[in-house]
Design a protein around this motif. Structure first.
Motif, mmCIF file in Angstrom:
data_model
loop_
_atom_site.group_PDB
_atom_site.id
_atom_site.type_symbol
_atom_site.label_atom_id
_atom_site.label_comp_id
_atom_site.label_asym_id
_atom_site.label_seq_id
_atom_site.Cartn_x
_atom_site.Cartn_y
_atom_site.Cartn_z
ATOM 1 N N GLU A 1 0.847 -1.203 0.000
ATOM 2 C CA GLU A 1 0.000 0.000 0.000
ATOM 3 C C GLU A 1 0.888 1.261 0.000
ATOM 4 O O GLU A 1 0.590 2.251 -0.675
ATOM 5 C CB GLU A 1 -0.888 -0.052 1.259
ATOM 6 C CG GLU A 1 -2.120 0.815 1.235
ATOM 7 C CD GLU A 1 -2.999 0.628 0.009
ATOM 8 O OE1 GLU A 1 -3.411 1.665 -0.530
ATOM 9 O OE2 GLU A 1 -3.248 -0.519 -0.422
ATOM 10 N N ILE A 2 1.989 1.210 0.733
ATOM 11 C CA ILE A 2 2.911 2.363 0.768
ATOM 12 C C ILE A 2 3.527 2.553 -0.620
ATOM 13 O O ILE A 2 3.599 3.676 -1.137
ATOM 14 C CB ILE A 2 4.006 2.167 1.851
ATOM 15 C CG1 ILE A 2 3.350 2.167 3.242
ATOM 16 C CG2 ILE A 2 5.080 3.255 1.756
ATOM 17 C CD1 ILE A 2 4.283 1.815 4.391
ATOM 18 N N LEU A 3 3.915 1.449 -1.247
ATOM 19 C CA LEU A 3 4.493 1.529 -2.604
ATOM 20 C C LEU A 3 3.471 2.123 -3.585
ATOM 21 O O LEU A 3 3.806 3.013 -4.376
ATOM 22 C CB LEU A 3 4.927 0.133 -3.064
ATOM 23 C CG LEU A 3 5.426 0.038 -4.499
ATOM 24 C CD1 LEU A 3 6.695 0.872 -4.704
ATOM 25 C CD2 LEU A 3 5.703 -1.426 -4.892
ATOM 26 N N ARG A 4 2.236 1.646 -3.469
ATOM 27 C CA ARG A 4 1.188 2.150 -4.369
ATOM 28 C C ARG A 4 1.027 3.662 -4.179
ATOM 29 O O ARG A 4 0.951 4.417 -5.144
ATOM 30 C CB ARG A 4 -0.132 1.429 -4.055
ATOM 31 C CG ARG A 4 -1.124 1.465 -5.196
ATOM 32 C CD ARG A 4 -2.272 0.480 -4.983
ATOM 33 N NE ARG A 4 -1.800 -0.866 -4.741
ATOM 34 C CZ ARG A 4 -2.286 -1.691 -3.801
ATOM 35 N NH1 ARG A 4 -3.247 -1.299 -3.008
ATOM 36 N NH2 ARG A 4 -1.794 -2.899 -3.646
ATOM 37 N N PHE A 5 1.017 4.087 -2.927
ATOM 38 C CA PHE A 5 0.863 5.518 -2.641
ATOM 39 C C PHE A 5 2.031 6.308 -3.256
ATOM 40 O O PHE A 5 1.829 7.349 -3.886
ATOM 41 C CB PHE A 5 0.793 5.754 -1.121
ATOM 42 C CG PHE A 5 0.770 7.213 -0.776
ATOM 43 C CD1 PHE A 5 -0.389 7.955 -0.894
ATOM 44 C CD2 PHE A 5 1.936 7.867 -0.368
ATOM 45 C CE1 PHE A 5 -0.399 9.320 -0.624
ATOM 46 C CE2 PHE A 5 1.936 9.228 -0.093
ATOM 47 C CZ PHE A 5 0.759 9.949 -0.218
ATOM 48 N N CYS A 6 3.254 5.803 -3.089
ATOM 49 C CA CYS A 6 4.438 6.504 -3.617
ATOM 50 C C CYS A 6 4.329 6.642 -5.138
ATOM 51 O O CYS A 6 4.649 7.701 -5.697
ATOM 52 C CB CYS A 6 5.719 5.749 -3.281
ATOM 53 S SG CYS A 6 6.109 5.799 -1.544
ATOM 54 N N ARG A 7 3.879 5.582 -5.779
ATOM 55 C CA ARG A 7 3.768 5.628 -7.245
ATOM 56 C C ARG A 7 2.684 6.606 -7.677
ATOM 57 O O ARG A 7 2.906 7.425 -8.565
ATOM 58 C CB ARG A 7 3.416 4.244 -7.770
ATOM 59 C CG ARG A 7 4.623 3.324 -7.808
ATOM 60 C CD ARG A 7 4.228 2.142 -8.628
ATOM 61 N NE ARG A 7 5.339 1.276 -8.892
ATOM 62 C CZ ARG A 7 5.270 -0.046 -8.793
ATOM 63 N NH1 ARG A 7 4.151 -0.632 -8.439
ATOM 64 N NH2 ARG A 7 6.317 -0.764 -9.070
ATOM 65 N N ASN A 8 1.529 6.521 -7.019
ATOM 66 C CA ASN A 8 0.409 7.408 -7.390
ATOM 67 C C ASN A 8 0.771 8.873 -7.239
ATOM 68 O O ASN A 8 0.404 9.695 -8.061
ATOM 69 C CB ASN A 8 -0.819 7.133 -6.512
ATOM 70 C CG ASN A 8 -1.482 5.845 -6.931
ATOM 71 O OD1 ASN A 8 -1.188 5.323 -8.019
ATOM 72 N ND2 ASN A 8 -2.337 5.304 -6.081
ATOM 73 N N GLY B 1 11.115 -4.834 5.757
ATOM 74 C CA GLY B 1 11.619 -4.839 4.380
ATOM 75 C C GLY B 1 11.092 -3.722 3.494
ATOM 76 O O GLY B 1 11.123 -3.841 2.259
ATOM 77 N N LEU B 2 10.650 -2.615 4.092
ATOM 78 C CA LEU B 2 10.112 -1.529 3.265
ATOM 79 C C LEU B 2 11.179 -0.953 2.334
ATOM 80 O O LEU B 2 10.919 -0.697 1.152
ATOM 81 C CB LEU B 2 9.518 -0.422 4.153
ATOM 82 C CG LEU B 2 8.943 0.789 3.411
ATOM 83 C CD1 LEU B 2 7.844 0.378 2.431
ATOM 84 C CD2 LEU B 2 8.410 1.843 4.382
ATOM 85 N N VAL B 3 12.391 -0.786 2.866
ATOM 86 C CA VAL B 3 13.452 -0.201 2.039
ATOM 87 C C VAL B 3 13.784 -1.127 0.858
ATOM 88 O O VAL B 3 13.970 -0.655 -0.267
ATOM 89 C CB VAL B 3 14.701 0.092 2.900
ATOM 90 C CG1 VAL B 3 15.893 0.476 2.035
ATOM 91 C CG2 VAL B 3 14.388 1.192 3.903
ATOM 92 N N ASP B 4 13.805 -2.424 1.107
ATOM 93 C CA ASP B 4 14.105 -3.389 0.035
ATOM 94 C C ASP B 4 13.086 -3.222 -1.104
ATOM 95 O O ASP B 4 13.444 -3.186 -2.288
ATOM 96 C CB ASP B 4 14.032 -4.825 0.553
ATOM 97 C CG ASP B 4 14.872 -5.035 1.803
ATOM 98 O OD1 ASP B 4 15.766 -5.882 1.790
ATOM 99 O OD2 ASP B 4 14.653 -4.320 2.813
ATOM 100 N N LEU B 5 11.800 -3.113 -0.723
ATOM 101 C CA LEU B 5 10.752 -3.012 -1.743
ATOM 102 C C LEU B 5 10.849 -1.680 -2.492
ATOM 103 O O LEU B 5 10.762 -1.643 -3.720
ATOM 104 C CB LEU B 5 9.368 -3.142 -1.095
ATOM 105 C CG LEU B 5 8.213 -3.137 -2.091
ATOM 106 C CD1 LEU B 5 8.160 -4.452 -2.865
ATOM 107 C CD2 LEU B 5 6.867 -2.910 -1.386
ATOM 108 N N LEU B 6 11.066 -0.594 -1.753
ATOM 109 C CA LEU B 6 11.144 0.721 -2.405
ATOM 110 C C LEU B 6 12.351 0.747 -3.339
ATOM 111 O O LEU B 6 12.270 1.229 -4.475
ATOM 112 C CB LEU B 6 11.240 1.840 -1.359
ATOM 113 C CG LEU B 6 9.985 2.051 -0.497
ATOM 114 C CD1 LEU B 6 10.253 3.092 0.591
ATOM 115 C CD2 LEU B 6 8.789 2.479 -1.339
ATOM 116 N N GLU B 7 13.478 0.200 -2.844
ATOM 117 C CA GLU B 7 14.707 0.190 -3.642
ATOM 118 C C GLU B 7 14.497 -0.582 -4.950
ATOM 119 O O GLU B 7 14.875 -0.106 -6.018
ATOM 120 C CB GLU B 7 15.805 -0.486 -2.822
ATOM 121 C CG GLU B 7 17.196 0.054 -3.074
ATOM 122 C CD GLU B 7 18.153 -0.482 -2.014
ATOM 123 O OE1 GLU B 7 18.431 0.250 -1.056
ATOM 124 O OE2 GLU B 7 18.602 -1.646 -2.133
ATOM 125 N N SER B 8 13.843 -1.729 -4.849
ATOM 126 C CA SER B 8 13.674 -2.531 -6.073
ATOM 127 C C SER B 8 12.681 -1.870 -7.026
ATOM 128 O O SER B 8 12.589 -2.247 -8.188
ATOM 129 C CB SER B 8 13.285 -3.972 -5.750
ATOM 130 O OG SER B 8 12.049 -3.968 -5.098
#
Ligand code: AMP
Ligand code: GLY
Length: 420
Positions: free
Chosen positions: A53-60, A77-84
């Protein structure tokens, strides 16, 4: 720049306050925030552990930079996901955050690199732990290996208490995998905050927290009842020892393991006879230590954190004034145990700009138009001044203006330093 902050405490309010003063910050969002942060950022009701959900928000929203306050999302693992997904953030990956999330992991690095720390043993069963007690003496220090929100450290006065602590850890928390038993270090504590991209490092600043609930370091351990910066017991000579003997070998080892540590390395230290010993690492800024660093650094805090995330530390300089920051936490009656929420906070409007006070909200919520308590730590009253004594006076004067039923605060924040 569009910035997303993750967290809901005084630390995040202080970050939001500093970021907003920097013209590079065009839009500021916070997940989930609190009543104070809501005055300077758009707060969103998203679970801080819901990475997708955080990734989706960042993209939107087209977020340019994510600043993560607490350790939970780092461990998640939030940083891992954002980094990738090529979204810039500041904080270590899940594996690098083990410097905070596993005390046994950090101790192993200390052994490998000969980093000064308390002598220790790691045990993975209660019986094994009991068998190690005779290798130590009173007081015994017993630590749950994993994240325990500040509740995993037991200082046992005698063997009976040590046995009870072990029982508590292994039987009441059955998912516990191991404990660290270590030698008790006496001395004076202090914290040093390091910005690092895994290779280069920059000292962000030092502070001294006051962890016990009541004056004169009495009462139970808390998340921190107040802090001041810079720490009086980290002299330039000691700072150099901390970097050379503790921080640099740790960062070397993390790189050698293939998990370089990027972000803020918070070294909790014991200083005795001018020698520093590592007590623990955290993988983030401290709360309330962040408040005292932020009040001293102001808008440049955003630049230094952003540069660190961009791996541009060599071009970064921190300009500290020759000043002191202080933060005193107003807490709910009963904290760190059970406490009431929803008590109205009054007097906030009576603090004027001339008072040079920043009231950072720690646990607050809006109830209609009222601001009410919503956590154990409610507010961090923060200021800076040329000398610590006048900073102390300003902050304690402000505390006579603000009221929250049943609220309490320590009267001796920064006193150790003032006496020197
Ligand atoms: P930690 O979560 O590891 O920072 O521990 C919480 C607090 O327990 C520290 O801030 C210290 O006050 C205390 N503590 C932890 N380890 C030791 C030790 N080996 N000797 C003395 N005090 C300790
Ligand atoms: N003030 C201690 C911490 O943030 O862990």
């Amino acid at each position: 720049m569009k910035i997303l902050l993750i967290g809901s405490g005084g630390r995040e309010h202080a970050l939001a306050w500093a970021f907003k003063q920097n013209p590079k910050c065009q839009e500021l969002y916070c997940i989930p925030g609190n009543a104070g942060i809501a005055a300077v950022a758009k707060c969103l009701e998203i679970d801080i552990l819901d990475n997708n959900e955080i990734l989706r928000f960042c993209r939107n929203k087209g977020i340019d930079f994510v600043m993560i306050g607490p350790e939970g999302p780092l461990d998640n693992g939030l940083v891992d996901l954002l980094e990738s997904n090529e979204i810039l953030s500041l904080g270590p990956t899940k594996n690098a955050a083990m410097l905070e999330t596993s005390k046994a992991f950090t101790k192993m690095i200390c052994s490998k690199k000969d980093i000064p720390t308390a002598r220790y043993k790691v045990a993975s069963t209660e019986n094994e732990a009991l068998s190690y007690l005779n290798e130590f003496h009173e007081p015994y220090v017993i630590k749950d290996d994993g994240l325990a929100a500040g509740k995993g450290v037991f200082i046992a006065k005698n063997e009976k208490e040590a046995r009870e602590a072990l029982k508590k850890i292994f039987r009441i928390k059955p998912d516990t995998t191991s404990v660290v038993i270590e030698e008790f270090l006496d001395g004076e504590e202090a914290s040093l905050f390091i910005l690092t991209d895994g290779y280069d490092l920059l000292i962000l600043g030092s502070a001294q927290d006051h962890k016990r609930a009541f004056d004169n370091d009495c009462g139970p351990n808390t998340g921190g009842m107040g802090a001041y910066s810079p720490a009086s017991n980290i002299t330039p000579r000691i700072e150099k020892k901390i970097i050379d003997r503790i921080i640099t070998p740790t960062l070397d080892e993390m790189r050698e393991k293939g998990t370089p540590f990027c972000g803020i390395l918070y070294a909790g230290l014991m200083i005795k006879n001018d020698e520093p010993y590592l007590i623990e690492y955290n993988a983030r800024l401290g709360d309330p230590e962040c408040q005292v660093l932020a009040i001293r650094l102001g808008a440049q805090l955003l630049d230094v954190l952003f540069n660190c995330a961009q791996k541009a530390l060599l071009e970064t300089k921190i300009n500290y004034a020759d000043d002191f920051g202080i933060a005193v936490v107003l807490a709910s009656k009963g904290y760190p145990g059970k406490y009431q929420k929803g008590e109205e906070i009054i007097g906030l409007g009576n603090i004027s700009e001339n008072d040079e006070i920043q009231v950072f909200h720690s646990g607050t919520a809006l109830d209609g138009v009222k601001i009410v308590s919503n956590g154990g730590r409610v507010l961090s009253i923060t200021t800076r001044s040329e000398d610590l004594e006048s900073a102390r006076k300003k902050v304690y004067d402000a505390l006579t203006i603000i009221q929250c039923k049943g609220g309490f605060y320590r009267k001796d924040i920064g006193c150790k330093r003032s006496q020197k």
